[in-house]
Design an enzyme around this catalytic site. Sequence first.
Site, short mmCIF file in Angstrom:
data_model
loop_
_atom_site.label_atom_id
_atom_site.label_comp_id
_atom_site.label_asym_id
_atom_site.label_seq_id
_atom_site.Cartn_x
_atom_site.Cartn_y
_atom_site.Cartn_z
CE LYS A 50 -3.71 -2.50 2.27
NZ LYS A 50 -4.37 -2.90 1.03
N GLY A 51 1.95 1.27 0.75
CA GLY A 51 2.80 2.46 0.80
C GLY A 51 3.44 2.73 -0.55
CB ALA A 52 5.45 0.59 -2.82
CG ASN A 53 0.43 -0.33 -4.47
OD1 ASN A 53 1.42 -0.73 -5.07
ND2 ASN A 53 -0.51 -1.15 -4.01
CG ASN A 195 -11.89 -0.08 2.43
OD1 ASN A 195 -12.25 -0.29 3.60
ND2 ASN A 195 -11.15 -0.96 1.77
N GLY A 233 -15.76 2.47 -3.37
CA GLY A 233 -15.56 1.76 -4.64
C GLY A 233 -16.27 2.46 -5.78
N GLY A 262 -7.75 1.79 -4.07
CA GLY A 262 -7.75 2.68 -2.90
C GLY A 262 -6.43 3.41 -2.76
CG ASP A 263 -3.01 1.24 -2.11
OD1 ASP A 263 -3.42 1.56 -0.98
OD2 ASP A 263 -2.68 0.08 -2.41
CB SER A 293 -6.15 2.38 -10.96
OG SER A 293 -7.08 2.03 -9.95
O1 RIB Z 1 -3.85 -2.23 -1.68
C1 RIB Z 1 -3.31 -3.18 -2.55
C2 RIB Z 1 -2.04 -3.74 -1.96
O2 RIB Z 1 -2.37 -4.45 -0.79
C3 RIB Z 1 -1.34 -4.74 -2.83
O3 RIB Z 1 -0.43 -4.14 -3.72
C4 RIB Z 1 -0.70 -5.68 -1.84
O4 RIB Z 1 0.68 -5.62 -1.81
C5 RIB Z 1 -1.32 -5.33 -0.49
O5 RIB Z 1 -0.44 -4.65 0.29
#
Ligand code: RIB
Length: 321
Positions: A50-53, A195, A233, A262-263, A293
């Site tokens: 979630k952080g990287a996204n 969410n 959503g 959500g990310d 997305s």
């Molecule tokens: O929110 C989606 C993410 O949740 C995915 O990329 C997965 O790595 C989980 O962390």
Amino acid sequence: MPADRHPSARPRPVLVVGSANVDVSVTTPMLPRPGETVVGDSSMISVGGKGANQAVAAARCGAPVDFVARVGDDAFGRMVVESLSAAGVASGEVRPVAGVGTGLAAIYVDHAGQNCIVVVPGANARLAAEELETLAPAVAAAAVVVVQCEVPLPTVYRVAELARRAGTPLVLNPAPAQGLELARLAGPATYLVPNETEAAALAGRPATTRAEAIDCARRLVPTGGSCVIVTLGAAGCVAVDARGDRYFPAPTVEAIDTTGAGDAFVGCFAASLAAGRPRDEAIRRAIVYAALSTTRRGAQASYAGREEYERAWAAADPASA
Ligand code: RIB
């Protein structure tokens, strides 16, 4: 002219503190039940968490982004760092931890685009609150700080405290919400963005309908966030603050995979705030970016670049073009 006013100076960044994973995703006509084996039809290994996204989404939306995370000292950890760099995210604080694996998520996506995820934290569990002591100047220099809950909760509380002390707006995405005690935050986050499932878990009541989501958000405002934004959503989102509540619809799209939507919302929202956009415009932009997305597979793999995002925004909100 002071250095920070020079035309070529880097604008104040979005600072994201959080998780980085490798996602192993499979698509299947139907999600398996306990004890059942089903035959899937495609598979993908990609970078997630979630952080990287959220960091990558903010960068693709045009923000300078600094990311703080931990990965394993392994091939997946190197894959995460390379991918972040390719997306333009500053990853100097994405450090490898010896003897532990990179976080890994097993993701099942059905043909309706719904997913379920099992995440094994690995190195994400090593991002300790004590390691954030040197982060105070970066928090103070940031335009917006973003944190989620795939790292230890004391780390989340510490980030919230640093942001509050520095007066930097904080976007807290309580995902997953399990175990998070809002009363332990240093004060309400500037924006709490759950969410519907997370809002229900935090408020202790359903948040499925728009009215229920508004009710949950109202209950969360005093402890959780000066503004609580519950994402729903395909139904859009509601935003509640002391002044009242507002509903924001989502554009209709052909969703094939909601992983990381959500990310995408959180990253685009933070980037928009960092660019100085008003809250409601930032929310409307984030809804458009998240919807886009869901029309592609994967998390980061599904995030549009700047040009496509601006085109989608102009189409969704002609007044902006
Ligand atoms: O929110 C989606 C993410 O949740 C995915 O990329 C997965 O790595 C989980 O962390």
